[in-house]
Design a protein around this motif. Structure first.
Motif, mmCIF file in Angstrom:
data_model
loop_
_atom_site.group_PDB
_atom_site.id
_atom_site.type_symbol
_atom_site.label_atom_id
_atom_site.label_comp_id
_atom_site.label_asym_id
_atom_site.label_seq_id
_atom_site.Cartn_x
_atom_site.Cartn_y
_atom_site.Cartn_z
ATOM 1 N N ASP A 218 0.839 -1.189 0.000
ATOM 2 C CA ASP A 218 0.000 0.000 0.000
ATOM 3 C C ASP A 218 0.883 1.252 0.000
ATOM 4 O O ASP A 218 2.117 1.157 -0.047
ATOM 5 C CB ASP A 218 -0.987 -0.014 1.172
ATOM 6 N N LEU A 249 -9.292 -1.963 -4.276
ATOM 7 C CA LEU A 249 -7.938 -1.431 -4.419
ATOM 8 C C LEU A 249 -7.561 -1.381 -5.893
ATOM 9 O O LEU A 249 -7.962 -2.240 -6.681
ATOM 10 C CB LEU A 249 -6.937 -2.298 -3.651
ATOM 11 N N GLY A 264 -3.815 1.333 -3.906
ATOM 12 C CA GLY A 264 -4.509 2.265 -3.043
ATOM 13 C C GLY A 264 -5.958 2.367 -3.464
ATOM 14 O O GLY A 264 -6.406 1.657 -4.376
#
Length: 352
Positions: A218, A249, A264
């Motif tokens: 991440d 994501l 992200g």
């Protein structure tokens, strides 16, 4: 009688282009580029169909071995880009360096002909006031290919005609049937030529790039999963990540140096501006101050309002695009092409 060299791929669009010009009393010469390496490619369906169309029309057919050119400018270009963590767009590169430029040069130097034609859906007109050729969208917006042609220079536009730019795809099929062309009912190509030849982009890339496993992380560097090679990922990608998470994501970055895929949420995959390199100003001279336009960052993307800001660059022509609203999935290596209405103003490669 005016002479024209028609680029023939063996599909219905290029075949119909040849037939239209032939019946408009042009002296047509067919030209097919042999692009793919590998056993049996010289007898591929496209070449056979192109030869058949020329025989049917009673016009000469030339085949030019462009395999080395294609390997250098397209295959190597793609492999280098994907290895570096970007997603190159091969089509515009291919049009300029492999197809239009070499075709026009062959037509002039080998055949003494100053004009070429292709089956692309786009239009060209001459702007007398500014002494410049303009590239325009096709009448059939659903088939418009001007996005892929933004890199054509003035000397190339001066020597090209696009007969299909004024017709709908349904009309192309009707004309092909009217002239009893073998390709009238031939299915359309749905993918890049490399994808069709290899089954998928993944299969093509795996032939040239050895996948090296690494981490999917991440924004804070937390490891969320593993990948099998950064060349399998692109900015904005959601599917195929193999990560269980409470919220969707997306790939928001690829770090080739550290062999990382960074993910992200959707907000982190949107941007308000980006830098464009290798800019080609098509229908207007390079501006010295910002201009307003509508930009496409992908072929099928909806045009978005943008301010195009010229940048001083020692390396090449560059601009900054400042979007009115944040745009999702801006991908380094892809093309950004800006328009005013139906006119292609310019375009270039997204670099950051």
């Amino acid at each position: 009688m005016k002479k024209v060299v028609v680029g023939l791929s063996g599909g219905v669009d290029s075949s119909t282009t040849a037939a239209i010009l032939h019946h408009q009393d042009y002296e047509v010469v067919g030209l097919t580029l042999w692009l793919m390496k590998g056993k049996g490619q010289c007898c591929s369906e496209g070449m056979v169909d192109a030869a058949f169309i020329c025989e049917q029309l009673g016009v000469p057919h030339h085949i030019v071995d462009s395999r080395d050119l294609f390997q250098t400018h397209i295959v190597d270009y793609l492999v280098e880009g994907y290895s570096a963590g970007i997603t190159p767009l091969p089509c515009s590169q291919c049009n300029k360096t492999v197809k239009f430029g070499p075709m026009l040069r062959y037509a002039k130097e080998e055949l003494g002909i100053d004009l070429i034609a292709t089956g692309h859906y786009a239009r060209i007109r001459y702007d007398e006031q500014n002494n410049r050729y303009q590239l325009l969208r096709a009448v059939d917006r659903s088939k418009d290919q001007s996005y892929f042609l933004y890199d054509l220079t003035q000397d190339l536009l001066a020597g090209v005609v696009f007969p299909l730019g004024e017709v709908l795809k349904s009309e192309t099929r009707r004309i092909a049937a009217q002239y009893n062309l073998k390709t009238a009912e031939k299915p359309e190509s749905q993918d890049l030529c490399l994808v069709e030849a290899n089954g998928s982009m993944r299969a093509f890339l795996d032939k040239y790039i050895t996948g090296k496993t690494g981490d999917i992380v991440d924004e804070n560097g937390k490891v969320l999963g593993q990948h099998e090679g950064i060349h399998h990922y692109t900015i904005g990608q959601r599917k195929g990540l193999g990560i269980a998470a409470p919220n969707p994501l997306y790939v928001i970055g690829i770090d080739a140096g550290r062999n990382l895929v960074i993910v992200g949420d959707r907000e982190n995959a949107t941007q308000t501006e980006c830098i464009i390199k290798r800019v080609n100003w098509v229908s207007m001279a390079p501006p010295t101050s910002p201009i307003r336009a509508e930009v496409q960052i992908r072929y099928r993307a909806k045009p978005q309002p943008v301010t195009v800001v010229p940048l001083n660059s020692a390396e090449d022509q560059q601009v900054k695009l400042i979007f009115d609203e944040p745009i999702f999935g801006i991908t380094p290596g892809q093309a950004a092409v800006w328009y005013t209405g139906e006119i292609v103003l310019g375009g270039g490669i997204i670099c950051s």
